[in-house]
Design an enzyme around this catalytic site. Structure first.
Site, PDB file in Angstrom:
ATOM      1  N   HIS A  33      83.315 -21.260 216.608  1.00 23.77           N
ATOM      2  CA  HIS A  33      83.446 -22.481 217.003  1.00 23.77           C
ATOM      3  C   HIS A  33      84.390 -22.423 218.269  1.00 23.77           C
ATOM      4  CE1 HIS A  33      82.087 -24.549 213.344  1.00 23.77           C
ATOM      5  NE2 HIS A  33      82.478 -23.452 212.778  1.00 23.77           N
ATOM      6  N   CYS A  56      77.770 -22.786 215.057  1.00 21.12           N
ATOM      7  CA  CYS A  56      77.699 -22.480 213.870  1.00 21.12           C
ATOM      8  C   CYS A  56      76.613 -22.636 213.165  1.00 21.12           C
ATOM      9  CB  CYS A  56      78.975 -23.216 213.206  1.00 21.12           C
ATOM     10  SG  CYS A  56      79.454 -22.282 211.657  1.00 21.12           S
ATOM     11  N   GLU A  75      84.610 -25.368 220.137  1.00 20.51           N
ATOM     12  CA  GLU A  75      84.670 -26.831 220.460  1.00 20.51           C
ATOM     13  C   GLU A  75      86.258 -27.427 219.738  1.00 20.51           C
ATOM     14  OE1 GLU A  75      82.954 -27.155 216.154  1.00 20.51           O
ATOM     15  OE2 GLU A  75      82.966 -25.572 217.965  1.00 20.51           O
TER      16      GLU A  75
END
Length: 237
Positions: free
Chosen positions: A181, A96, A183
């Site tokens: 994202h 990001c 993660e």
């Protein structure tokens, strides 16, 4: 068991720009691969050690813009050190804001997009040889950004979305930038809904619907994300 070269540094540095945007599900993967993780906080800690690290450094997300250097002066040093890091081709993963910082450090323009992209959707994975994101085909990922970037000249585009063409790129095998994202941990998504409440309400996002999508899609992404990370780590030069 480590998947990189035997002499690859065992410490992973992660630069945070927001307390609850951490390595999430990827942290356990690093531990399982035999690495240890050290966090540094942008704006508080000196980032030099993390950005001069010979091993992998991960630059995480946050709500500020790459171009907001007057309001957040620490960005100037972060960008300068990142430019030096990328010039040395040191292993770097950006997520990001981290991806936007990499794009900017490589000379590309970063700017506010036409609309915010917040929520879950699948990516268009590009037919690139040894695309580290191949395992994400048909797997919805979490988008949470308002800024976007032009593709750096030396970069290879890896993925797009319906709203934004530049979702991921790599430079060689050592530099990977992800606008989305990958993660996020399924059991930690409520922190995002709490921490970003002002942004969500301003963007008129249905928080209850987003929570339902988080519960639906985050577990599958949590299973796929380690494969992306392992592929990237295996191919670091």
């Amino acid at each position: 068991m480590k998947t990189t070269a035997p002499d690859f540094p065992e410490t992973i540095y992660a630069i945070q720009h927001l307390a609850f945007e951490d390595l999430g599900a990827l942290e356990d993967t690093f531990y399982q691969l035999g690495f240890r993780v050290r966090y540094v906080e942008a704006g508080v800690d000196n980032l030099r050690k993390a950005l001069e690290h010979e091993g992998l450094t991960v630059i995480l997300g946050g709500p500020i813009g790459v171009y907001e250097t007057e309001d957040y002066p620490f960005l100037k040093q972060e960008i300068e050190l990142l430019q030096q890091r990328l010039a040395r081709n040191l292993p770097t993963l950006g997520i990001c804001l981290g991806a936007q910082l990499i794009a900017h450090a490589l000379g590309a323009k970063v700017y506010a997009g036409a609309q915010k992209e917040i929520g879950w959707s699948s990516l268009e994975i590009k037919p690139v040889v040894q695309n580290p994101l191949a395992t994400l085909q048909d797997t919805p990922v979490l988008h949470w950004h308002g800024d976007t970037f032009d593709l750096p000249e030396q970069a290879e585009l890896l993925a797009s979305s319906n709203l934004y063409p530049h979702q991921a790129f790599k430079v060689g095998n050592n530099i990977l930038a992800l606008q989305f994202h990958i993660e996020v941990a399924a059991d930690a998504m409520e922190k995002w809904l709490i921490g970003h409440t002002c942004e969500l309400r301003h963007a008129k996002i249905d928080i209850q619907a987003l929570r339902t999508d988080n519960q639906c899609f985050a577990p599958a992404l949590e299973q796929s994300a380690p494969q992306v990370l392992q592929f990237f780590m295996q191919h670091i030069e």
